[in-house]
Write a protein that holds these residues in place. Structure first.
Motif, PDB file in Angstrom:
ATOM      1  N   ASP A   1       0.832  -1.214   0.000  1.00 41.52           N
ATOM      2  CA  ASP A   1       0.000   0.000   0.000  1.00 41.52           C
ATOM      3  C   ASP A   1       0.865   1.262   0.000  1.00 41.52           C
ATOM      4  O   ASP A   1       0.810   2.081   0.925  1.00 41.52           O
ATOM      5  CB  ASP A   1      -0.936   0.011   1.222  1.00 41.52           C
ATOM      6  N   LEU A   2       1.671   1.402  -1.030  1.00 42.66           N
ATOM      7  CA  LEU A   2       2.578   2.547  -1.109  1.00 42.66           C
ATOM      8  C   LEU A   2       1.800   3.854  -1.168  1.00 42.66           C
ATOM      9  O   LEU A   2       0.804   3.977  -1.876  1.00 42.66           O
ATOM     10  CB  LEU A   2       3.474   2.419  -2.341  1.00 42.66           C
ATOM     11  N   ASN A   3       2.291   4.823  -0.405  1.00 46.69           N
ATOM     12  CA  ASN A   3       1.713   6.168  -0.376  1.00 46.69           C
ATOM     13  C   ASN A   3       2.735   7.116  -0.999  1.00 46.69           C
ATOM     14  O   ASN A   3       3.694   7.522  -0.327  1.00 46.69           O
ATOM     15  CB  ASN A   3       1.397   6.567   1.068  1.00 46.69           C
ATOM     16  N   PRO A   4       2.580   7.461  -2.269  1.00 49.29           N
ATOM     17  CA  PRO A   4       3.600   8.280  -2.955  1.00 49.29           C
ATOM     18  C   PRO A   4       3.877   9.603  -2.260  1.00 49.29           C
ATOM     19  O   PRO A   4       5.029  10.050  -2.208  1.00 49.29           O
ATOM     20  CB  PRO A   4       3.000   8.492  -4.351  1.00 49.29           C
ATOM     21  N   ALA A   5       2.841  10.244  -1.717  1.00 49.69           N
ATOM     22  CA  ALA A   5       3.043  11.546  -1.074  1.00 49.69           C
ATOM     23  C   ALA A   5       3.938  11.410   0.165  1.00 49.69           C
ATOM     24  O   ALA A   5       4.873  12.204   0.372  1.00 49.69           O
ATOM     25  CB  ALA A   5       1.695  12.155  -0.697  1.00 49.69           C
ATOM     26  N   ALA A   6       3.650  10.389   0.990  1.00 57.76           N
ATOM     27  CA  ALA A   6       4.466  10.188   2.195  1.00 57.76           C
ATOM     28  C   ALA A   6       5.896   9.804   1.825  1.00 57.76           C
ATOM     29  O   ALA A   6       6.856  10.286   2.441  1.00 57.76           O
ATOM     30  CB  ALA A   6       3.831   9.113   3.076  1.00 57.76           C
ATOM     31  N   LEU A   7       6.052   8.957   0.809  1.00 61.69           N
ATOM     32  CA  LEU A   7       7.396   8.573   0.382  1.00 61.69           C
ATOM     33  C   LEU A   7       8.166   9.765  -0.162  1.00 61.69           C
ATOM     34  O   LEU A   7       9.369   9.912   0.090  1.00 61.69           O
ATOM     35  CB  LEU A   7       7.315   7.476  -0.678  1.00 61.69           C
ATOM     36  N   ALA A   8       7.475  10.624  -0.909  1.00 62.56           N
ATOM     37  CA  ALA A   8       8.124  11.834  -1.416  1.00 62.56           C
ATOM     38  C   ALA A   8       8.574  12.724  -0.260  1.00 62.56           C
ATOM     39  O   ALA A   8       9.664  13.313  -0.299  1.00 62.56           O
ATOM     40  CB  ALA A   8       7.172  12.593  -2.340  1.00 62.56           C
ATOM     41  N   GLY A   9       7.757  12.796   0.782  1.00 64.26           N
ATOM     42  CA  GLY A   9       8.136  13.567   1.958  1.00 64.26           C
ATOM     43  C   GLY A   9       9.352  12.981   2.647  1.00 64.26           C
ATOM     44  O   GLY A   9      10.251  13.713   3.100  1.00 64.26           O
ATOM     45  N   ALA A  10       9.418  11.627   2.724  1.00 66.17           N
ATOM     46  CA  ALA A  10      10.574  10.971   3.336  1.00 66.17           C
ATOM     47  C   ALA A  10      11.837  11.250   2.533  1.00 66.17           C
ATOM     48  O   ALA A  10      12.906  11.526   3.105  1.00 66.17           O
ATOM     49  CB  ALA A  10      10.321   9.471   3.440  1.00 66.17           C
ATOM     50  N   VAL A  11      11.733  11.182   1.195  1.00 56.97           N
ATOM     51  CA  VAL A  11      12.888  11.461   0.343  1.00 56.97           C
ATOM     52  C   VAL A  11      13.331  12.911   0.506  1.00 56.97           C
ATOM     53  O   VAL A  11      14.536  13.206   0.571  1.00 56.97           O
ATOM     54  CB  VAL A  11      12.555  11.155  -1.130  1.00 56.97           C
ATOM     55  N   ALA A  12      12.356  13.834   0.591  1.00 61.21           N
ATOM     56  CA  ALA A  12      12.692  15.244   0.807  1.00 61.21           C
ATOM     57  C   ALA A  12      13.399  15.426   2.150  1.00 61.21           C
ATOM     58  O   ALA A  12      14.369  16.191   2.261  1.00 61.21           O
ATOM     59  CB  ALA A  12      11.429  16.096   0.744  1.00 61.21           C
ATOM     60  N   GLY A  13      12.933  14.704   3.168  1.00 60.51           N
ATOM     61  CA  GLY A  13      13.576  14.778   4.476  1.00 60.51           C
ATOM     62  C   GLY A  13      15.003  14.267   4.429  1.00 60.51           C
ATOM     63  O   GLY A  13      15.907  14.850   5.043  1.00 60.51           O
ATOM     64  N   LEU A  14      15.233  13.186   3.685  1.00 59.08           N
ATOM     65  CA  LEU A  14      16.587  12.663   3.534  1.00 59.08           C
ATOM     66  C   LEU A  14      17.478  13.645   2.780  1.00 59.08           C
ATOM     67  O   LEU A  14      18.676  13.760   3.076  1.00 59.08           O
ATOM     68  CB  LEU A  14      16.553  11.318   2.804  1.00 59.08           C
TER      69      LEU A  14
ATOM     70  N   ASN B   1       4.527   5.521   6.996  1.00 56.63           N
ATOM     71  CA  ASN B   1       3.233   5.781   6.360  1.00 56.63           C
ATOM     72  C   ASN B   1       3.305   5.663   4.841  1.00 56.63           C
ATOM     73  O   ASN B   1       2.271   5.536   4.179  1.00 56.63           O
ATOM     74  CB  ASN B   1       2.709   7.168   6.746  1.00 56.63           C
ATOM     75  N   GLY B   2       4.530   5.676   4.298  1.00 57.52           N
ATOM     76  CA  GLY B   2       4.682   5.524   2.860  1.00 57.52           C
ATOM     77  C   GLY B   2       4.560   4.086   2.394  1.00 57.52           C
ATOM     78  O   GLY B   2       4.531   3.820   1.192  1.00 57.52           O
ATOM     79  N   GLY B   3       4.492   3.136   3.336  1.00 63.74           N
ATOM     80  CA  GLY B   3       4.333   1.736   2.973  1.00 63.74           C
ATOM     81  C   GLY B   3       5.626   0.957   2.916  1.00 63.74           C
ATOM     82  O   GLY B   3       5.609  -0.252   2.715  1.00 63.74           O
TER      83      GLY B   3
END
Length: 434
Positions: A194-207, A237-239
């Protein structure tokens, strides 16, 4: 120059003094943590098989957290997704250090441990798949027997009071570092849902922000701790399994000091978090993951059902064959010469010891098998496989312990009492220590 080439060509040779000091410091913490881990596993097993097992399950399954942020998790879930992130953060730092200044920095020095570790992951997975293929079982658990638990292995060595030379301990540590990278890649690629693209994008931005803070030498925990928590929550939350965030941040942290720095950010972070990882995070995970009912039916299922049997065979046979064969072939291919003070029997014993796959194996088992009954059988298989590997390795290592004692005494002899063993001073004077 010729002496340096000859030293690099010797497999399991005497470690350089700075590397030996670093390895000894790291393994000292892991050994103490491993003993705590062992105690936590015993407590979990005893607790789960007493009349108070209901209290154990209630505590493990109790929920708390912030539901609005998707973080209302059970205690067991918090230890697996939260506390183990600290463990993988330390593993990420260790891997970064190995890649930058350690054994993995050049193809020549990396070939042996990397090939050994890859074979030590591929062969156990193959053994599992062959077992379930013949028995008609599920292939979901193929990754369970892949990882080595360095803390548990060192705890076994500590309990045995062995005198394993530093080169063998360092090789085991390097194997475990590469294993951890393989495990986190498996978790990231194969156990996402259940990937959440928005949350994953936020995680990548944080990194990315984390990387910029490192690049501009920004110091202060008040920057990194809140940012790390945000990255972790977004990754969860990004899955993607939240422990991936720990490895990512560990790989970003700089491990070489700049001018004017006593230690790099990675070294400082590892120094602070390794005791937390080894002494708190991993033992608490074990406490809530190793509570398996040891009934006759459960033990019988381990050897009659293909999935748990595949895990046991993967840990005991697959790890041994994979690491030993990979090491032997890589040594022959690279024309490396085994340290004349050691024998291939020592490498074989180390390969058996690497079959202890406790922490990460339990984690992957929980991710691979969502059915509670199947998960319990896999946990029991991990415990039985690790215990079997530890017992066989103990017999092999104790058989050679007299040789190890003499080698360690020679490594540590310091007749002039200057704090540096004499063998290193002879090396400086032109003796290669062989």
């Amino acid at each position: 120059m010729c002496a340096a080439r000859r030293e690099r060509s010797v497999f399991l040779a005497l470690l350089p003094w700075p590397e030996r000091v670093r390895v000894a410091r790291a393994l000292r913490t892991e050994t103490v943590g491993g003993l705590v881990l062992l105690a936590a596993a015993v407590v979990a097993l005893v607790w789960a098989n007493t009349p108070w097992s209901g209290a154990y399950e209630q505590l493990r399954d109790a929920h708390f957290g912030i539901a609005a942020l998707g973080l209302d998790l059970s205690v067991g879930h918090w230890t697996a997704d939260g506390l183990l992130t600290v463990f993988f953060l330390v593993a990420g730092i260790e891997l970064k250090r190995e890649l930058v200044v350690g054994e993995l920095r050049t193809p020549a020095t990396a070939a042996l441990p990397v090939v050994a570790a890859l074979c030590g992951m591929a062969v156990p997975a193959g053994v599992y798949l062959a077992t379930v293929g013949l028995g008609g079982g599920s292939t979901e658990g193929w990754a369970v027997p892949m990882a080595t638990d360095i803390a548990f292995a060192l705890a076994v060595l500590a309990v045995l009071s062995t005198h394993l030379p530093s080169a063998l301990r360092a090789f085991l540590l390097t194997l475990a570092v590469v294993d951890d990278l393989g495990a986190i890649l498996v978790i990231a690629v194969f156990f996402t849902s259940d990937l959440n693209p928005a949350a994953l994008a936020g995680a990548v931005a944080g990194l990315a922000v984390f990387h910029l803070l490192q690049r501009f030498r920004v110091r202060g925990w008040w920057w990194y701790v809140p940012l790390g928590l945000v990255i972790w929550a977004l990754m969860y939350n990004g899955g993607v399994h939240a422990t991936v965030a720990g490895v990512a941040m560990g790989l970003i942290l700089r491990t070489t000091p700049h001018e004017g720095e006593d230690a790099s950010p990675g070294e400082r972070t590892e120094h602070l978090l390794r005791p937390v990882s080894a002494g708190v995070a991993v033992p608490l995970f074990a406490l809530f993951a190793a509570g398996v009912s040891v009934s006759g039916d459960a033990l019988g299922a381990v050897f009659t059902q293909p999935e748990p049997l595949g895990v046991v065979l993967g840990l005991v046979l697959g790890k041994t064959v994979g690491i030993f064969a990979g090491t032997y072939l890589a040594a022959r291919f690279t024309r490396a010469r085994l340290n004349p003070d050691l024998a291939w029997a020592d490498v074989f014993a180390l390969a058996v010891l690497a079959g202890i796959g406790f922490t990460v194996a339990l984690l992957i088992g929980e991710l691979a098998f969502t059915d509670p009954a199947a998960a319990e059988h896999i946990k029991a298989a991990v415990l039985i496989g690790s215990l079997t590997a530890a017992t066989v390795a103990a017999l092999l290592i104790k058989r050679r312990n007299g040789v190890y004692r003499r080698l360690v005494e020679a490594e540590n002899r310091d007749e002039d009492a200057d704090g540096i063993p004499d063998v290193y001073q002879r090396a400086v004077l032109g003796d290669d220590g062989a």
